[in-house]
Design an enzyme around this catalytic site. Sequence first.
Site, PDB file in Angstrom:
ATOM      1  N   ARG A 362       0.838  -1.216   0.000  1.00  9.25           N
ATOM      2  CA  ARG A 362       0.000   0.000   0.000  1.00  9.25           C
ATOM      3  C   ARG A 362       0.864   1.253   0.000  1.00  9.25           C
ATOM      4  O   ARG A 362       0.542   2.238  -0.664  1.00  9.25           O
ATOM      5  CB  ARG A 362      -0.937  -0.014   1.197  1.00  9.25           C
ATOM      6  N   ASP A 487      -3.441  -0.668  10.469  1.00  9.52           N
ATOM      7  CA  ASP A 487      -3.000  -1.994  10.895  1.00  9.52           C
ATOM      8  C   ASP A 487      -3.397  -2.321  12.334  1.00  9.52           C
ATOM      9  O   ASP A 487      -3.236  -3.462  12.770  1.00  9.52           O
ATOM     10  CB  ASP A 487      -1.477  -2.116  10.753  1.00  9.52           C
ATOM     11  N   LYS A 630      -0.461   7.679  18.279  1.00 11.16           N
ATOM     12  CA  LYS A 630      -0.548   6.880  17.072  1.00 11.16           C
ATOM     13  C   LYS A 630      -2.008   6.634  16.663  1.00 11.16           C
ATOM     14  O   LYS A 630      -2.827   7.553  16.660  1.00 11.16           O
ATOM     15  CB  LYS A 630       0.236   5.569  17.234  1.00 11.16           C
ATOM     16  N   GLY A 704       3.639   8.124   4.087  1.00  6.97           N
ATOM     17  CA  GLY A 704       2.666   8.421   3.049  1.00  6.97           C
ATOM     18  C   GLY A 704       2.122   9.832   3.136  1.00  6.97           C
ATOM     19  O   GLY A 704       1.492  10.322   2.182  1.00  6.97           O
TER      20      GLY A 704
END
Length: 803
Positions: A362, A487, A630, A704
């Site tokens: 990804r 994730d 996070k 990203g």
Amino acid sequence: MKYGHFDDDNREYVITRPDTPRSWSNYLGSRLYGGIITQNAGGYSFYKSGGLGRILRFRFNGIPEDQPGRYIYLRDDADGDFWSASWQPVGKPLDEYKATVRHGLGYSIFESEYRGIRTETTYLVPDGQAFEYWSIKVTNTTDEPRTISAFSYAELANEWNYKQDLENLQYSQYVVLAHYKDGVIHRRNSTRTAFRENWFGLVGADVASFDTDRDAFLGPYRTQSRPLAVERGECSGTQTVGDNSCASLHAKIELAPGETKHLIFMLGMGSPDKVWNDGEADLRPGREIMKKFGTLERVDAELAKIRAEWHDTLAPFQVSTPDPELNSMINVWHAYQTHMTFNWSRGVSLIEAGDRDGLGYRDTVQDMLAVTHAIQEPVRERLSMILTGQTEEGGAMPLVKPLTHNPGHEATPLLEKYRSDDPLWLPITVANFVYETGDVSYLDEVLPYADHGEATVFEHLTQACRFSLKHLGANGLVQGLQADWNDCLQFGTTGESMFSTFLLANGLRVVAELAEQIGRDKDAEWARTALERLGPVLEDAWDGDWYIRGISATGAKLGSDALDEGKIYLEPNVWSAISRTVPEDHAIRAMDSVYERLFSEHGAALCAPAHTKEVPGVGLSLLVFPVGHKENGGIFCHAMSWTVVAEGVLGRGDRAYEYYRSYLPARYNDQAEIHQVEPYVYCQFTHGPESPRFGQARNPWLTGTASWSYIGVTQHILGIRPELDGLRIDPCLPGSWDGFEVTRTFRGKKLTIKVANPGKVSTGVKSVTIDGKAVDLSGDDRRGALVPVEALTDGAILDVVMG
């Protein structure tokens, strides 16, 4: 507090205080031979792979920070006082030691002055070469002659596999050999199957003494801040057989008042005396390379070459807007970061030690978006390679390792090991590549699947969508499988992800649009029909003011107002707008809810309120993180970048710009103590509002965030987007802007685009002229203006008036 400033003319970030809140780093070299260097010369080097080709050892999360590195010590032989050419590792008091660090594109320059000795040290890897320069100029600014000793120091890795080197000491400390001969250190070590070699030499002075044994150079119970060899003024001449090696060459420099002398330390891959083959190519002997490249003139020429190459690489998109911080980022550092992310994915940084030594599927597909306009051939090569990481059934390998990838022969993952989002990024990136290049024939190129079989590129895209359509859950949403980009959320094979469902909807829309433009009518009809069937499912996931995050295997909703925790998530709501597949009023209300419930002065949190307890049927591995950190209520800047895109799609320029400014690194330049990480690159995370560390950023460089933020600014705020038939100009501006200018290379033509916004509107294009000739905008019912490719000429000036 301010630690430096942008120097846009020289494309440098200049650090004027080296005691930055955290290590501020830069990248050297290329995918052949690369490295990382911090503002204190910490970091490491590697050959082809950060994890499997480690040259310089590095201790992650060590104390002191960012050590070891590439160090040059200087010693006044008259009284024994010593310091380093970078502030650390010696760390002289900053009221006595003056330091400036100039991080540039592919190089870093360290300037220091202490007790009348001025130094300028340049670190770079010449283009296409497998060695690095440590080039130092030493100047005596006093009225007295000075005798200065200069010592290099690099701690060499014993094993090329970084993990073996640092952890398997019963093996790694027995395989290293390092010897000195005629001015050059030669290090050899084993990879269990073959020997690899390095050389380290000095040009510009005779070697007065040397050490190849780390412990002999440093001395017992000492650190790099006080090496025994430097303290006593001489190395001990050690030759290394086992334990730990280093590269220290000592030279004595006699300096008259005002005199400058130049030394060049060179570290390279291969043997000093013979051609060395790495299994793919021959590397010339080190002594030959030193003779050819070891002059001040050659160092200057190689530095100029790197600067020129980066100038050319970044030239295809340059901007001038009312926001100077946006300009600094888009023109230099943000663009540079997207290339570093393209080069190294997530495997080479001060955060990733090397375990992720490969290309996350990804990540890699998204990383290509921001560099396609600048490096089309490397993108094509990478895109074709990553397509061969897709399996015949349409899913994708989570990790593709380029050095060992074997298309057609990889094992097919179990269903529960797939990540439901991985292949769904392909339509976006392939379409972007085709629109940028105009190369429709690429869609007919036949590429193998990872496990078996082959298909055209276009069929790879449809197969990605078919895979998701095959794996819908009881409520019609896409099964979450192992993960769905986040994730830390595991819906599994019986739970369902709203985020992946929106990605599927978006993928079907993109495939349909692409098929319609290239005459694949049946494919277009198939994609449109599948999207229509998905429509009611999308609306069933409407929670009243936003879209849910997913449905667990037990039927429990995540991201619902009915919950105490995790009421609202960012990802599905931004993609409800980006996908353009739900009623606009719902997309607008969803984005308003994001603004009201997730946004803060440092960006939008990924979810709120953060989780403290389990959700039945959902794997919440994010619970290992404190609230506000996070994925558990932190500001995940990769997802934050999608807010800019989403608001651009909706046409709300003030909101898009506000989101952009909230996490813009340059915005924190004068408040670096808040953000802490480099103010010239994006990070992956910022601690969220529920954290006591709110506003502090972590994980800079390889993220990203870089790619999608670049797309958010260039294609949505500035609104310059490639399409198959031309270039769409569709700005979505804040109300305070009266215009901007862009130079953009599109299909080999350099264009100047001048946008005037006299009414200070957010969207809408009233007119476009090319070199004074009006462009017919009739017949295009979409927002903005499509400038046909056939109307564009090299050097053309496009005048755009909004209204």
